[in-house]
Design a protein around this motif. Sequence first.
Motif, mmCIF file in Angstrom:
data_model
loop_
_atom_site.group_PDB
_atom_site.id
_atom_site.type_symbol
_atom_site.label_atom_id
_atom_site.label_comp_id
_atom_site.label_asym_id
_atom_site.label_seq_id
_atom_site.Cartn_x
_atom_site.Cartn_y
_atom_site.Cartn_z
ATOM 1 N N LEU A 7 -19.173 -48.052 53.268
ATOM 2 C CA LEU A 7 -20.282 -48.663 52.533
ATOM 3 C C LEU A 7 -21.563 -48.697 53.364
ATOM 4 C CD1 LEU A 7 -18.439 -51.664 50.803
ATOM 5 C CD2 LEU A 7 -18.824 -49.351 49.935
ATOM 6 N N ASP A 8 -21.485 -48.221 54.616
ATOM 7 C CA ASP A 8 -22.699 -48.147 55.447
ATOM 8 C C ASP A 8 -23.497 -46.874 55.171
ATOM 9 O OD1 ASP A 8 -21.262 -46.143 56.665
ATOM 10 O OD2 ASP A 8 -21.169 -47.081 58.642
ATOM 11 N N HIS A 9 -23.157 -46.178 54.074
ATOM 12 C CA HIS A 9 -23.881 -44.994 53.583
ATOM 13 C C HIS A 9 -23.469 -43.690 54.261
ATOM 14 C CE1 HIS A 9 -27.560 -47.661 52.215
ATOM 15 N NE2 HIS A 9 -26.376 -48.142 51.834
ATOM 16 N N THR A 10 -22.455 -43.693 55.085
ATOM 17 C CA THR A 10 -22.149 -42.490 55.859
ATOM 18 C C THR A 10 -20.753 -41.929 55.562
ATOM 19 O OG1 THR A 10 -21.249 -43.705 57.754
ATOM 20 C CG2 THR A 10 -23.615 -43.246 57.769
ATOM 21 N N VAL A 11 -20.639 -40.623 55.760
ATOM 22 C CA VAL A 11 -19.358 -39.927 55.899
ATOM 23 C C VAL A 11 -19.304 -39.448 57.341
ATOM 24 C CG1 VAL A 11 -18.019 -37.895 55.254
ATOM 25 C CG2 VAL A 11 -19.189 -39.206 53.495
ATOM 26 N N LYS A 12 -18.239 -39.812 58.048
ATOM 27 C CA LYS A 12 -18.134 -39.463 59.461
ATOM 28 C C LYS A 12 -16.922 -38.566 59.701
ATOM 29 C CE LYS A 12 -20.535 -43.509 61.309
ATOM 30 N NZ LYS A 12 -20.509 -44.616 62.311
ATOM 31 N N ILE A 13 -17.089 -37.635 60.625
ATOM 32 C CA ILE A 13 -16.024 -36.727 61.023
ATOM 33 C C ILE A 13 -15.642 -37.083 62.451
ATOM 34 C CG2 ILE A 13 -15.402 -34.323 61.457
ATOM 35 C CD1 ILE A 13 -18.146 -35.245 58.984
ATOM 36 N N TRP A 14 -14.318 -37.170 62.684
ATOM 37 C CA TRP A 14 -13.818 -37.665 63.962
ATOM 38 C C TRP A 14 -12.953 -36.615 64.650
ATOM 39 C CZ3 TRP A 14 -15.334 -42.640 65.320
ATOM 40 C CH2 TRP A 14 -15.899 -43.397 64.281
ATOM 41 N N ASP A 15 -13.051 -36.583 65.977
ATOM 42 C CA ASP A 15 -12.180 -35.760 66.813
ATOM 43 C C ASP A 15 -10.909 -36.565 67.066
ATOM 44 O OD1 ASP A 15 -10.835 -34.544 68.958
ATOM 45 O OD2 ASP A 15 -12.693 -33.693 69.737
ATOM 46 N N ALA A 16 -9.788 -36.124 66.496
ATOM 47 C CA ALA A 16 -8.546 -36.895 66.582
ATOM 48 C C ALA A 16 -7.983 -36.923 68.001
ATOM 49 C CB ALA A 16 -7.505 -36.327 65.623
ATOM 50 N N HIS A 17 -8.315 -35.936 68.818
ATOM 51 C CA HIS A 17 -7.803 -35.890 70.188
ATOM 52 C C HIS A 17 -8.599 -36.832 71.100
ATOM 53 C CE1 HIS A 17 -5.016 -32.622 69.411
ATOM 54 N NE2 HIS A 17 -5.978 -31.984 68.764
ATOM 55 N N ALA A 18 -9.913 -36.759 70.988
ATOM 56 C CA ALA A 18 -10.760 -37.604 71.833
ATOM 57 C C ALA A 18 -11.004 -38.978 71.220
ATOM 58 C CB ALA A 18 -12.105 -36.911 72.079
ATOM 59 N N MET A 19 -10.660 -39.125 69.918
ATOM 60 C CA MET A 19 -10.907 -40.366 69.176
ATOM 61 C C MET A 19 -12.372 -40.777 69.258
ATOM 62 S SD MET A 19 -8.149 -40.935 67.639
ATOM 63 C CE MET A 19 -8.529 -42.531 66.939
ATOM 64 N N THR A 20 -13.235 -39.784 69.076
ATOM 65 C CA THR A 20 -14.672 -40.033 69.074
ATOM 66 C C THR A 20 -15.293 -39.381 67.840
ATOM 67 O OG1 THR A 20 -15.050 -38.039 70.412
ATOM 68 C CG2 THR A 20 -14.851 -40.143 71.583
ATOM 69 N N GLU A 21 -16.469 -39.849 67.479
ATOM 70 C CA GLU A 21 -17.184 -39.294 66.327
ATOM 71 C C GLU A 21 -17.746 -37.921 66.672
ATOM 72 O OE1 GLU A 21 -21.369 -40.127 64.038
ATOM 73 O OE2 GLU A 21 -20.219 -41.881 64.692
ATOM 74 N N ALA A 22 -17.479 -36.943 65.806
ATOM 75 C CA ALA A 22 -17.977 -35.587 66.034
ATOM 76 C C ALA A 22 -19.299 -35.345 65.310
ATOM 77 C CB ALA A 22 -16.946 -34.558 65.582
ATOM 78 N N SER A 23 -19.432 -35.847 64.099
ATOM 79 C CA SER A 23 -20.676 -35.697 63.336
ATOM 80 C C SER A 23 -20.655 -36.673 62.173
ATOM 81 C CB SER A 23 -20.842 -34.263 62.826
ATOM 82 O OG SER A 23 -19.776 -33.924 61.953
ATOM 83 N N GLN A 24 -21.807 -36.785 61.501
ATOM 84 C CA GLN A 24 -21.881 -37.671 60.341
ATOM 85 C C GLN A 24 -22.923 -37.182 59.353
ATOM 86 O OE1 GLN A 24 -24.390 -41.482 60.507
ATOM 87 N NE2 GLN A 24 -23.520 -41.411 62.584
ATOM 88 N N PHE A 25 -22.746 -37.605 58.094
ATOM 89 C CA PHE A 25 -23.691 -37.325 57.016
ATOM 90 C C PHE A 25 -24.175 -38.657 56.466
ATOM 91 C CE2 PHE A 25 -20.908 -33.707 57.291
ATOM 92 C CZ PHE A 25 -21.720 -32.605 57.065
ATOM 93 N N ASP A 26 -25.480 -38.793 56.308
ATOM 94 C CA ASP A 26 -26.072 -40.002 55.740
ATOM 95 C C ASP A 26 -26.390 -39.744 54.271
ATOM 96 O OD1 ASP A 26 -27.370 -42.304 55.067
ATOM 97 O OD2 ASP A 26 -28.868 -42.206 56.657
ATOM 98 N N LEU A 27 -25.687 -40.424 53.357
ATOM 99 C CA LEU A 27 -25.886 -40.210 51.926
ATOM 100 C C LEU A 27 -26.909 -41.168 51.323
ATOM 101 C CD1 LEU A 27 -23.061 -38.852 52.574
ATOM 102 C CD2 LEU A 27 -22.595 -39.128 50.151
ATOM 103 N N GLU A 28 -27.408 -42.110 52.109
ATOM 104 C CA GLU A 28 -28.467 -43.043 51.713
ATOM 105 C C GLU A 28 -28.050 -43.960 50.572
ATOM 106 O OE1 GLU A 28 -31.902 -40.676 50.951
ATOM 107 O OE2 GLU A 28 -32.255 -40.241 53.069
ATOM 108 N N CYS A 29 -26.748 -44.120 50.393
ATOM 109 C CA CYS A 29 -26.215 -45.110 49.439
ATOM 110 C C CYS A 29 -24.748 -45.331 49.799
ATOM 111 C CB CYS A 29 -26.369 -44.649 47.990
ATOM 112 S SG CYS A 29 -25.504 -43.121 47.592
#
Length: 281
Positions: A7-29
Amino acid sequence: MFSTASLDHTVKIWDAHAMTEASQFDLECRVFSQKMSPTGAHALIAAGCESPYIRLCDLRSGAFAQSLLAHESASMAVDWSPVDAYMLASGGTDGRLQLWDIRQAGSHVCDFGNSESNTCAHDGSINGLLFTDDGQRLVSAGLDHCARVWNTASPQTPTVEIQTGAENDKPRTSTTLSTKTVEMALTTATDGTTSTKVLFIPSTSTCEVLVVDVCTGEVITRLDAHFASVTCAAWRPSFGELYTGGADSNVVAWSMREVLDSTQAALRTDAWSDSEPDDNV
């Protein structure tokens, strides 16, 4: 790699090995649902959000590849076909359930429900979608406390209908915006004599998970371990386990082989006892 929506307006892609965020998309809603295609034929994530549009996020370019004008208001639920990589289903607060081919210019393939009588798939928001593994059936869950199984080849009427709420629950109208989306799960379970497609439906009103025969709509059993509405279910086939998450902040692991075996054994015992003659007669 896995993806999440918020609900923070984002879709996030995660690196399952490093358990870190790889990239994100801001949908503005607010984003209600997101799905990657299970086929791996493309790098698109479909996102349903507080907008009439379904947004297609391209992992390769890091940009939005396409926007589908799908619903009158919010687009609550999406799911990709596991067979046809370019077929996408969407459900919205308008109660409409639609099928899309993202390769076509118009994209829209069909609506589920009776188009002649202008009947939508649900009398209220659709908050969950799930294709069966053969892509021939599509399960929709709605805030009208009903889940329906549709044949994608004949989308006019559902083949199965399942009541998911309590009897005194009042369905939400299609004008009500709720953020209660659900993730259903599906597997094949064997009780020793027959093979049954088992559907797990989280209930947002009864704090239960319904275990249902997807072919007949029969409720096999109900799982009750959460103290608030259940929002998601995930099946781990190699271990025969089900994982459920709820608004109570708990994740529960279920040994479904034991649950289903005991349920089927009880059903067989009941059937045998019913067939036995009464000695007092």
